[in-house]
Design a protein around this motif. Structure first.
Motif, mmCIF file in Angstrom:
data_model
loop_
_atom_site.group_PDB
_atom_site.id
_atom_site.type_symbol
_atom_site.label_atom_id
_atom_site.label_comp_id
_atom_site.label_asym_id
_atom_site.label_seq_id
_atom_site.Cartn_x
_atom_site.Cartn_y
_atom_site.Cartn_z
ATOM 1 N N LEU A 92 51.133 34.154 35.455
ATOM 2 C CA LEU A 92 50.671 33.309 34.351
ATOM 3 C C LEU A 92 49.463 32.476 34.760
ATOM 4 O O LEU A 92 48.560 32.238 33.948
ATOM 5 C CB LEU A 92 51.803 32.412 33.853
ATOM 6 N N VAL A 93 49.441 32.036 36.011
ATOM 7 C CA VAL A 93 48.283 31.292 36.512
ATOM 8 C C VAL A 93 47.038 32.174 36.448
ATOM 9 O O VAL A 93 45.976 31.741 35.991
ATOM 10 C CB VAL A 93 48.521 30.781 37.951
ATOM 11 N N LEU A 94 47.175 33.418 36.875
ATOM 12 C CA LEU A 94 46.024 34.325 36.872
ATOM 13 C C LEU A 94 45.575 34.648 35.452
ATOM 14 O O LEU A 94 44.374 34.715 35.172
ATOM 15 C CB LEU A 94 46.335 35.606 37.645
ATOM 16 N N ARG A 95 46.524 34.821 34.532
ATOM 17 C CA ARG A 95 46.139 35.051 33.136
ATOM 18 C C ARG A 95 45.329 33.868 32.600
ATOM 19 O O ARG A 95 44.326 34.051 31.906
ATOM 20 C CB ARG A 95 47.375 35.240 32.261
ATOM 21 N N LYS A 96 45.777 32.665 32.900
ATOM 22 C CA LYS A 96 45.070 31.458 32.450
ATOM 23 C C LYS A 96 43.689 31.386 33.094
ATOM 24 O O LYS A 96 42.700 31.048 32.441
ATOM 25 C CB LYS A 96 45.902 30.219 32.803
ATOM 26 N N GLN A 97 43.600 31.721 34.392
ATOM 27 C CA GLN A 97 42.302 31.712 35.066
ATOM 28 C C GLN A 97 41.351 32.723 34.435
ATOM 29 O O GLN A 97 40.157 32.439 34.271
ATOM 30 C CB GLN A 97 42.476 32.015 36.555
ATOM 31 N N ALA A 98 41.876 33.899 34.068
ATOM 32 C CA ALA A 98 41.033 34.923 33.437
ATOM 33 C C ALA A 98 40.545 34.450 32.074
ATOM 34 O O ALA A 98 39.369 34.630 31.720
ATOM 35 C CB ALA A 98 41.811 36.233 33.301
ATOM 36 N N GLU A 99 41.427 33.806 31.321
ATOM 37 C CA GLU A 99 41.046 33.263 30.014
ATOM 38 C C GLU A 99 39.968 32.191 30.169
ATOM 39 O O GLU A 99 38.968 32.187 29.438
ATOM 40 C CB GLU A 99 42.296 32.686 29.350
ATOM 41 N N ASP A 100 40.170 31.306 31.131
ATOM 42 C CA ASP A 100 39.187 30.241 31.372
ATOM 43 C C ASP A 100 37.861 30.808 31.869
ATOM 44 O O ASP A 100 36.790 30.319 31.505
ATOM 45 C CB ASP A 100 39.728 29.228 32.386
ATOM 46 N N ALA A 101 37.928 31.841 32.714
ATOM 47 C CA ALA A 101 36.701 32.453 33.238
ATOM 48 C C ALA A 101 35.902 33.104 32.121
ATOM 49 O O ALA A 101 34.675 32.979 32.079
ATOM 50 C CB ALA A 101 37.047 33.480 34.316
ATOM 51 N N LEU A 102 36.593 33.780 31.215
ATOM 52 C CA LEU A 102 35.889 34.416 30.093
ATOM 53 C C LEU A 102 35.210 33.357 29.230
ATOM 54 O O LEU A 102 34.048 33.512 28.848
ATOM 55 C CB LEU A 102 36.863 35.251 29.268
ATOM 56 N N ALA A 103 35.921 32.268 28.958
ATOM 57 C CA ALA A 103 35.322 31.185 28.162
ATOM 58 C C ALA A 103 34.127 30.581 28.893
ATOM 59 O O ALA A 103 33.088 30.304 28.279
ATOM 60 C CB ALA A 103 36.369 30.116 27.868
#
Length: 134
Positions: free
Chosen positions: A67-78
Motif C-alpha cells: 500500500l505504501v508503494l501504491r501511494k508512492q506511485a500515485e504521488d509520483a504520477l501527480a
C-alpha cells in the motif's frame, strides 16, 4: 508495589489490600480523566485497542509495503504531471519505476501489489497535454 504476595493469603485479598492502601495514600487522586466516563466505552471491542492508542499518541502510522508503494506511485504520477520540465518528468517516473521493479522481484507484506512500471512516454504525453491546455 514490588512486594510479593505472602503465602497463605488469597490473591484477591492481597490485591484488594494493595488497592485500598494505595487509595489511602492518595495515589489515585487527580488522575487524568478522573470523574469522566471512559472515552471508548461505547465503541466496538478491538483487541488491538492499546496498539492503536499508542500509535495515535506517538503520531505513528503503519501501512503494508504494497500500500505504501501504491501511494508512492500515485504521488509520483501527480508530481510528474506538475513537473516543470520533461527531464524532471522522466526522472520522477524513472525513480518510481525502479521502486516498482524492485518490489516486483521480492515478496512484500500486505495485499497484492497489482502495480506495473509507468510508461514514461505516456506520462510525458499527458504532461505535455496538461501544459498545452492551460
Amino acid at each position: 508495589m514490588t512486594e510479593r504476595k505472602p503465602p497463605g493469603v488469597s490473591f484477591e485479598t492481597w490485591v484488594d489490600r494493595q488497592i485500598r492502601e494505595a487509595a489511602e495514600r492518595g495515589e489515585f487522586d487527580n488522575l487524568p480523566g478522573a470523574g469522566r466516563p471512559l472515552a471508548e466505552l461505547a465503541e466496538p471491542y478491538d483487541e488491538l485497542w492499546w496498539v492503536r492508542q499508542k500509535m495515535r499518541r506517538e503520531n505513528l502510522s503503519y501501512l503494508p509495503e504494497t500500500l505504501v508503494l501504491r501511494k508512492q506511485a500515485e504521488d509520483a504520477l501527480a508530481a510528474a504531471l506538475r513537473a516543470g520540465s520533461e527531464s524532471e518528468v522522466r526522472r520522477i517516473v524513472a525513480d518510481i519505476n525502479e521502486k516498482i521493479r524492485d518490489a516486483c522481484g521480492r515478496p512484500l507484506s500486505g495485499p497484492p501489489l497489482n502495480l506495473v512500471p509507468l510508461d514514461a512516454d505516456q506520462v510525458v504525453r499527458d504532461w505535455r497535454d496538461r501544459r498545452s491546455s492551460r
